[in-house]
Design an enzyme around this catalytic site. Structure first.
Site, PDB file in Angstrom:
ATOM      1  N   SER A 132      97.393  74.861  -8.096  1.00  0.00           N
ATOM      2  CA  SER A 132      97.425  74.833  -6.628  1.00  0.00           C
ATOM      3  C   SER A 132      96.885  73.524  -6.069  1.00  0.00           C
ATOM      4  CB  SER A 132      96.592  75.984  -6.058  1.00  0.00           C
ATOM      5  OG  SER A 132      97.163  77.222  -6.387  1.00  0.00           O
ATOM      6  N   GLU A 248      99.720  84.484 -18.513  1.00  0.00           N
ATOM      7  CA  GLU A 248      98.709  84.764 -17.493  1.00  0.00           C
ATOM      8  C   GLU A 248      98.946  86.114 -16.826  1.00  0.00           C
ATOM      9  OE1 GLU A 248      98.025  81.623 -14.727  1.00  0.00           O
ATOM     10  OE2 GLU A 248      96.717  82.840 -13.463  1.00  0.00           O
TER      11      GLU A 248
END
Lengths: 381, 312
Positions: A132, A248
């Site tokens: 991010s 993930e």
């Protein structure tokens, strides 16, 4: 539709790992109150992670030649399930063990594997994920952090944000732009391993609404890296990130984030001698059982050598929905009995999970993004 | 497993006449073909002349029945014939339903017999005059008197057995509902593009896929043990399937719009069936109370309790 996504069993041979994990957990975690244990995979304890490594409980999916156990995804499921059920503080090794090491193994050079993976298996090399940025959340094509080639390697400039555990990590695997601009979308993105102790790296913790500071901003000001900081192929960063996200999203951590609260509530009901909420207990227990079976089914696809992107999205979306439902309905049940005393520990646990729960469907891909992935898997668009 | 499923699915496609049966036509020819196929003794032990399969092995067959919204009690008859063979009671030739309580039993109007759970245990009951239609449009369900006379049978967890079959039937219907809805969303054009390109539709359809997968895997969990169907696993299967059934039916109708409500569209065969199976043999609320009471009786952590009781 999704015909291979069916019931699977944990192999008996992997169940024997439970006793070993319990032994370690009992020594490190038993004394922690529920509101600490509820932090689970955001709880940081480097000593505990090193103890797991020393006991051979990290790197379960990784090759022995790199210090792993070579036992596969089911063994990892068993160990992770035990750790999360107990609310053990696993944050220190979590990302390295779950996705950084498999990423390096799959896309890195033998030299990179040799340098990083044995240390990960010992619980000594701690990793964070730099995806991010202020302008790139769900839409990672918007990444603007740049790495330029130099004579000696790379120089990195830019900024990452919401980077979990970066303050305590040794390395970041960062998604950066090595060519083109955000208009080129996913082309021109690459993954670099950045030593967070390198000159030019600044890490500024961000305090969250529970008072913890598990994530941070990370700034890169002319950070110089060697040529072998590049993981995999230049320009293939997006493809590698998609494979990484399947790791993930598929683990049992996507169903157990609130399980410490669930167990604390059930213990409260038993102590209070209350049976009026058996239906709610049964509903939540059935959903946890179904999610566990789904998570094992997804693990079976990993064990079969697949990258179960859609299956993992299905488990994560449904799993995080359950994790978020728990504090809502447990809060209602407890407060529906305003004359029944609730311990300070249970109250803190309830409010901690209530406040942090929105993050469950943000981290690792938002609910809306996951549902878009599932829709594509169904043949829509 | 495909060796079992493919001929069975072909057989179902050959004999299925749901609309005719709902209009009152007999199912004798269909039943004769199913009987001749030998599938009805799938769960009967080999020593007793059956195929000796487990419930887990026939689970894909149960889903195939559900995907076709078949009201014929084929899966129920497989379980009934295994119970009868174990009891040394000759099985009747016709379809057999499982009546686990006072609630209307799906498919009972097509059946010749029922295994009824009464106050004094299980009995095999011939259904002539022992069933009361529900009056619901198109429904082949009927109430069966709990005190109907019949042949006494040894104890078995009939409601749990019936519940896991319902979960498997719901899982099959869920797969078909999800496929039909995705196909419709890809072909129906509004505002100049297929409605499946609207994010609102994609979000709804992806939740349908989640419910479909959850129901499939929970049903498989419920059918993992045979003949000792475990109550906690059966409860998990039926809670998950029944809760999903109502949502799946609602979403499938929402995607299809008005045409899905029309009797001549096949959607309603599936949605009426899935509602009937949801309510039969205990809804999610019934089984949640059972499962919750069992869970509250143990001071184990949730994961340990699940491993010991549901995944045993």
């Amino acid at each position: 539709m999704f015909d291979t996504f069916t019931l699977a069993r944990l192999p008996e041979a992997d169940e024997d790992l439970r006793a070993q994990v319990r032994d370690l957990v009992a020594r490190h975690v038993a004394g922690l109150p529920a509101d600490r244990r509820a932090r689970s995979w955001q709880g940081f304890d480097a000593d505990f992670s090193r103890a797991l490594g020393a006991a051979g409980l990290l790197g379960l999916t990784l090759p022995k030649r790199y210090g792993g156990q070579e036992r596969g995804p089911f063994a990892r499921f068993v160990v992770v399930e035990e750790l999360l059920s107990a609310g053990a503080p696993v944050a220190a090794h979590w990302i390295a063990d779950r996705q950084s090491a498999p990423l390096i193994l799959n896309f890195g050079t033998p030299e990179q594997a040799e340098r990083y993976i044995p240390a990960i298996c010992r619980g000594e090399a701690l990793f964070c994920i730099g995806m991010s940025e202020p302008g790139a959340g769900s839409d990672l094509a918007g990444v603007r952090t740049r790495a330029e080639r130099t004579e000696k390697g790379w120089v990195v400039n830019g900024q990452k944000i919401w980077t979990t555990n970066s303050l305590h990590s040794d390395f970041m695997i960062a998604l950066v732009r090595t060519s083109g601009s955000p208009e080129d979308r996913h082309a021109g993105l690459s993954q670099l391993i950045i030593d967070l102790k390198a000159p030019g790296v600044t890490i500024r913790p961000i305090v969250d609404l529970t008072g913890d500071a598990h994530f941070a901003e990370v700034f890169f000001d002319n950070v110089e890296l060697a040529a072998d900081a590049l993981i995999g192929e230049e320009g293939q960063g997006w493809r590698q990130v998609v494979a990484e996200l399947a790791f993930e999203r598929s683990g049992p951590e996507r169903i157990y984030s609130s399980v410490v609260l669930l167990d604390a509530w059930i213990a409260h009901l038993q102590a209070a001698g209350r049976r009026d909420c058996a239906g709610l207990v049964g509903q939540l227990t059935a959903e946890l059982a179904t999610l566990r079976a789904m998570s094992i089914a997804c693990t079976a696809r990993l064990a079969a050598g697949e990258s179960p992107v859609v299956e993992a999205s299905i488990v994560k979306d449904r799993g995080t929905g359950f994790e978020q439902l728990l504090p809502q309905v447990i809060g209602d049940d407890l407060a529906a009995h305003p004359d029944e005393p609730v311990s300070a520990e249970l109250y803190r646990t309830l409010l901690y999970v209530t406040h942090i729960a929105p993050s469950f469907s943000l981290r690792g891909g938002t609910r809306e993004i996951l549902r878009g992935i599932i829709a594509r898997g169904m043949g829509l668009r | 497993m495909d060796d079992l499923l493919e001929p069975f699915a072909r057989l179902l496609d050959d004999v299925a006449a749901v609309r005719a049966w709902e209009a009152g036509a007999p199912c004798d020819d269909a039943w004769a073909a199913i009987t001749d196929s030998g599938f009805l003794d799938a769960l009967v032990a080999e020593a007793q002349g059956g195929a000796g399969l487990t419930l887990a092995q026939i689970e894909p067959l149960v889903r195939a029945i559900g995907a076709r919204a078949l009201p014929l009690p084929i899966a129920e008859t497989m379980v009934a014939r295994a119970l009868l063979a174990d009891a040394g009671v000759a099985a009747p030739a016709g379809p057999i339903v499982l009546a686990s309580g006072a609630w209307p039993v799906p498919g009972a109007l097509l059946a010749s017999h029922a295994i009824v759970a009464g106050t004094e245990g299980l009995r095999l009951v011939a259904l002539d005059g022992q069933r009361e239609p529900t009056g619901v449009h198109g429904s082949l369900a009927a109430r069966i008197a709990a005190d109907a006379p019949g042949v006494a049978l040894p104890p078995a967890p009939l409601r749990a057995m019936a519940a896991v079959l319902r979960a498997g039937l719901i899982a099959g219907a869920a797969e078909r509902l999800t496929e039909l809805s995705a196909d419709y969303a890809n072909t129906r054009v509004q505002f100049g593009k297929p409605i499946g390109r609207q994010q609102a539709l994609q979000q709804m359809l992806s939740v349908m896929a989640e419910d479909m997968i959850a129901t499939r895997i929970a049903a498989q969990l419920g059918m993992a043990a045979w003949p000792d169907v475990a109550i906690p696993a059966a409860a998990t299967a039926k809670i998950t399937a029944s809760a999903a059934a109502a949502r799946l039916a609602a979403s499938a109708h929402a995607v299809h719009g008005a045409i899905g409500i029309a009797e001549e569209h096949d959607l309603n065969l599936l949605t009426r069936a899935i509602h009937a199976w949801r309510l039969a043999d205990g809804s999610e609320g019934y089984w949640s109370a059972q499962l919750g009471a069992a869970r509250l009786g143990s001071n184990q952590a949730s994961v340990d309790w699940l491993r010991g009781e549901v995944f045993a």
